[in-house]
Motif scaffolding. Structure first.
Motif, PDB file in Angstrom:
ATOM      1  N   ALA A  66       0.818  -1.214   0.000  1.00  0.00           N
ATOM      2  CA  ALA A  66       0.000   0.000   0.000  1.00  0.00           C
ATOM      3  C   ALA A  66       0.850   1.262   0.000  1.00  0.00           C
ATOM      4  CB  ALA A  66      -0.931   0.006   1.203  1.00  0.00           C
ATOM      5  N   ARG A  67       2.062   1.194   0.550  1.00  0.00           N
ATOM      6  CA  ARG A  67       2.931   2.377   0.596  1.00  0.00           C
ATOM      7  C   ARG A  67       3.731   2.585  -0.684  1.00  0.00           C
ATOM      8  NH1 ARG A  67       3.151   0.687   5.990  1.00  0.00           N
ATOM      9  NH2 ARG A  67       4.910  -0.681   5.625  1.00  0.00           N
ATOM     10  N   ARG A  68       3.679   1.656  -1.601  1.00  0.00           N
ATOM     11  CA  ARG A  68       4.429   1.806  -2.851  1.00  0.00           C
ATOM     12  C   ARG A  68       3.881   2.968  -3.671  1.00  0.00           C
ATOM     13  NH1 ARG A  68       4.882  -4.310  -5.069  1.00  0.00           N
ATOM     14  NH2 ARG A  68       6.552  -4.970  -3.715  1.00  0.00           N
ATOM     15  N   THR A  69       4.790   3.702  -4.267  1.00  0.00           N
ATOM     16  CA  THR A  69       4.383   4.817  -5.120  1.00  0.00           C
ATOM     17  C   THR A  69       4.983   4.713  -6.516  1.00  0.00           C
ATOM     18  OG1 THR A  69       6.240   6.130  -4.306  1.00  0.00           O
ATOM     19  CG2 THR A  69       4.116   6.383  -3.169  1.00  0.00           C
ATOM     20  N   ASP A  70       5.635   3.602  -6.814  1.00  0.00           N
ATOM     21  CA  ASP A  70       6.333   3.480  -8.092  1.00  0.00           C
ATOM     22  C   ASP A  70       5.479   2.889  -9.216  1.00  0.00           C
ATOM     23  OD1 ASP A  70       6.170   0.958  -7.097  1.00  0.00           O
ATOM     24  OD2 ASP A  70       8.319   0.537  -7.106  1.00  0.00           O
ATOM     25  N   GLY A  71       4.182   2.662  -8.970  1.00  0.00           N
ATOM     26  CA  GLY A  71       3.292   2.223 -10.029  1.00  0.00           C
ATOM     27  C   GLY A  71       3.364   0.746 -10.361  1.00  0.00           C
ATOM     28  N   ARG A  72       3.996  -0.053  -9.514  1.00  0.00           N
ATOM     29  CA  ARG A  72       4.033  -1.486  -9.788  1.00  0.00           C
ATOM     30  C   ARG A  72       2.631  -2.083  -9.647  1.00  0.00           C
ATOM     31  NH1 ARG A  72       9.094  -3.849  -6.584  1.00  0.00           N
ATOM     32  NH2 ARG A  72       8.910  -2.005  -5.285  1.00  0.00           N
ATOM     33  N   TRP A  73       2.448  -3.284 -10.121  1.00  0.00           N
ATOM     34  CA  TRP A  73       1.127  -3.875 -10.252  1.00  0.00           C
ATOM     35  C   TRP A  73       0.568  -4.467  -8.959  1.00  0.00           C
ATOM     36  CZ3 TRP A  73       1.286  -8.968  -9.007  1.00  0.00           C
ATOM     37  CH2 TRP A  73       2.503  -9.618  -9.119  1.00  0.00           C
ATOM     38  N   LEU A  75      -0.515  -3.309  -6.052  1.00  0.00           N
ATOM     39  CA  LEU A  75      -1.707  -2.681  -5.504  1.00  0.00           C
ATOM     40  C   LEU A  75      -2.918  -2.874  -6.423  1.00  0.00           C
ATOM     41  CD1 LEU A  75      -2.534  -1.118  -3.036  1.00  0.00           C
ATOM     42  CD2 LEU A  75      -2.017   0.993  -4.232  1.00  0.00           C
ATOM     43  N   LYS A  76      -2.688  -2.903  -7.717  1.00  0.00           N
ATOM     44  CA  LYS A  76      -3.777  -3.120  -8.662  1.00  0.00           C
ATOM     45  C   LYS A  76      -4.321  -4.541  -8.567  1.00  0.00           C
ATOM     46  CE  LYS A  76      -1.657   0.152 -11.799  1.00  0.00           C
ATOM     47  NZ  LYS A  76      -0.822   0.264 -12.982  1.00  0.00           N
ATOM     48  N   VAL A  77      -3.437  -5.483  -8.369  1.00  0.00           N
ATOM     49  CA  VAL A  77      -3.839  -6.879  -8.281  1.00  0.00           C
ATOM     50  C   VAL A  77      -4.615  -7.154  -6.991  1.00  0.00           C
ATOM     51  CG1 VAL A  77      -2.919  -9.230  -8.058  1.00  0.00           C
ATOM     52  CG2 VAL A  77      -2.007  -7.688  -9.760  1.00  0.00           C
ATOM     53  N   LEU A  78      -4.351  -6.362  -5.972  1.00  0.00           N
ATOM     54  CA  LEU A  78      -5.009  -6.554  -4.680  1.00  0.00           C
ATOM     55  C   LEU A  78      -6.523  -6.508  -4.801  1.00  0.00           C
ATOM     56  CD1 LEU A  78      -3.242  -6.866  -2.181  1.00  0.00           C
ATOM     57  CD2 LEU A  78      -4.004  -4.646  -1.463  1.00  0.00           C
ATOM     58  N   GLU A  79      -7.052  -5.642  -5.624  1.00  0.00           N
ATOM     59  CA  GLU A  79      -8.492  -5.478  -5.766  1.00  0.00           C
ATOM     60  C   GLU A  79      -9.052  -6.146  -7.014  1.00  0.00           C
ATOM     61  OE1 GLU A  79     -10.689  -4.149  -3.734  1.00  0.00           O
ATOM     62  OE2 GLU A  79      -9.177  -3.655  -2.247  1.00  0.00           O
ATOM     63  N   TRP A  80      -8.227  -6.816  -7.782  1.00  0.00           N
ATOM     64  CA  TRP A  80      -8.648  -7.403  -9.046  1.00  0.00           C
ATOM     65  C   TRP A  80      -9.636  -8.540  -8.825  1.00  0.00           C
ATOM     66  CZ3 TRP A  80      -7.019 -12.302 -11.205  1.00  0.00           C
ATOM     67  CH2 TRP A  80      -7.425 -12.480 -12.528  1.00  0.00           C
ATOM     68  N   ARG A 107     -10.792   1.903   5.111  1.00  0.00           N
ATOM     69  CA  ARG A 107      -9.780   2.877   4.689  1.00  0.00           C
ATOM     70  C   ARG A 107      -8.375   2.390   5.038  1.00  0.00           C
ATOM     71  NH1 ARG A 107     -11.832   8.125   3.784  1.00  0.00           N
ATOM     72  NH2 ARG A 107      -9.823   8.918   4.467  1.00  0.00           N
ATOM     73  N   TRP A 108      -8.124   1.117   4.765  1.00  0.00           N
ATOM     74  CA  TRP A 108      -6.865   0.505   5.155  1.00  0.00           C
ATOM     75  C   TRP A 108      -5.674   1.066   4.396  1.00  0.00           C
ATOM     76  CZ3 TRP A 108      -3.802  -2.247   1.794  1.00  0.00           C
ATOM     77  CH2 TRP A 108      -4.385  -2.638   0.595  1.00  0.00           C
ATOM     78  N   ARG A 109      -5.887   1.536   3.178  1.00  0.00           N
ATOM     79  CA  ARG A 109      -4.757   2.097   2.417  1.00  0.00           C
ATOM     80  C   ARG A 109      -4.229   3.371   3.068  1.00  0.00           C
ATOM     81  NH1 ARG A 109      -6.641   1.474  -3.818  1.00  0.00           N
ATOM     82  NH2 ARG A 109      -6.716  -0.784  -3.828  1.00  0.00           N
ATOM     83  N   GLN A 110      -5.128   4.203   3.586  1.00  0.00           N
ATOM     84  CA  GLN A 110      -4.691   5.416   4.285  1.00  0.00           C
ATOM     85  C   GLN A 110      -4.016   5.049   5.601  1.00  0.00           C
ATOM     86  OE1 GLN A 110      -7.797   5.134   2.958  1.00  0.00           O
ATOM     87  NE2 GLN A 110      -7.605   6.583   1.269  1.00  0.00           N
ATOM     88  N   ALA A 111      -4.535   4.042   6.284  1.00  0.00           N
ATOM     89  CA  ALA A 111      -3.923   3.611   7.549  1.00  0.00           C
ATOM     90  C   ALA A 111      -2.532   3.026   7.310  1.00  0.00           C
ATOM     91  CB  ALA A 111      -4.808   2.585   8.246  1.00  0.00           C
ATOM     92  N   ALA A 112      -2.332   2.378   6.185  1.00  0.00           N
ATOM     93  CA  ALA A 112      -1.034   1.760   5.892  1.00  0.00           C
ATOM     94  C   ALA A 112       0.051   2.802   5.623  1.00  0.00           C
ATOM     95  CB  ALA A 112      -1.154   0.834   4.687  1.00  0.00           C
ATOM     96  N   GLN A 113      -0.331   4.019   5.251  1.00  0.00           N
ATOM     97  CA  GLN A 113       0.664   5.059   4.998  1.00  0.00           C
ATOM     98  C   GLN A 113       1.378   5.482   6.277  1.00  0.00           C
ATOM     99  OE1 GLN A 113       1.395   5.748   1.847  1.00  0.00           O
ATOM    100  NE2 GLN A 113      -0.238   4.336   1.294  1.00  0.00           N
TER     101      GLN A 113
END
Length: 132
Positions: A66-73, A75-80, A107-113
């Motif tokens: 969730a903290r990644r900001t480099d655009g790797r896949w 986070l996208k796969v997490l909700e696929w 809102r786990w993505r915000q909590a993970a930051q």
């Protein structure tokens, strides 16, 4: 035994199967048979191995993803959700994000930051009753 488990949803059935396997391995390490009728607590005391359910719960990687900001896949796969044509009958299978939402909320993505908040959520999730 824990390789790859950080991406599995922790269901009660999975936890039970992991614990049964762990107990079988511990009995094999000690050379003890089920016929010897030695309690699991005694075997655990002798081997001094941590419980597999607590170990697997600590291995989760969702905060890092969730903290990644480099655009790797990741986070996208997490909700696929795959499109398979027809829906299966019954309850949908538990996904990885369902576990995360149960512990950290929607809102786990915000909590993970926030690493401090995330680690405190993670520590309480390991101590909850559903692992026992």
């Amino acid at each position: 035994m824990t390789y790859g488990t950080e991406t599995w949803p922790l269901t009660m059935g999975l936890i039970r199967r992991l614990r049964v396997t762990q107990r079988a391995m511990e009995r094999a390490m000690l050379g003890v048979s089920l016929r010897d009728q030695i309690r699991n607590e005694e075997i655990r005391r002798r081997t001094r191995v941590t419980d597999i359910a607590q170990r697997v719960a600590k291995l989760k990687w969702e905060g890092h993803i969730a903290r990644r900001t480099d655009g790797r896949w990741g986070l996208k796969v997490l909700e696929w959700r795959p499109r398979t044509g027809q829906r299966s009958v019954g309850r949908p299978p538990t996904r990885w994000t369902d576990d995360i939402r149960r512990i950290a909320g929607s809102r786990w993505r915000q909590a993970a930051q926030d690493r401090v908040l995330w680690n405190s959520l993670h520590k309480t999730s390991v101590d909850v009753d559903w692992l026992t």
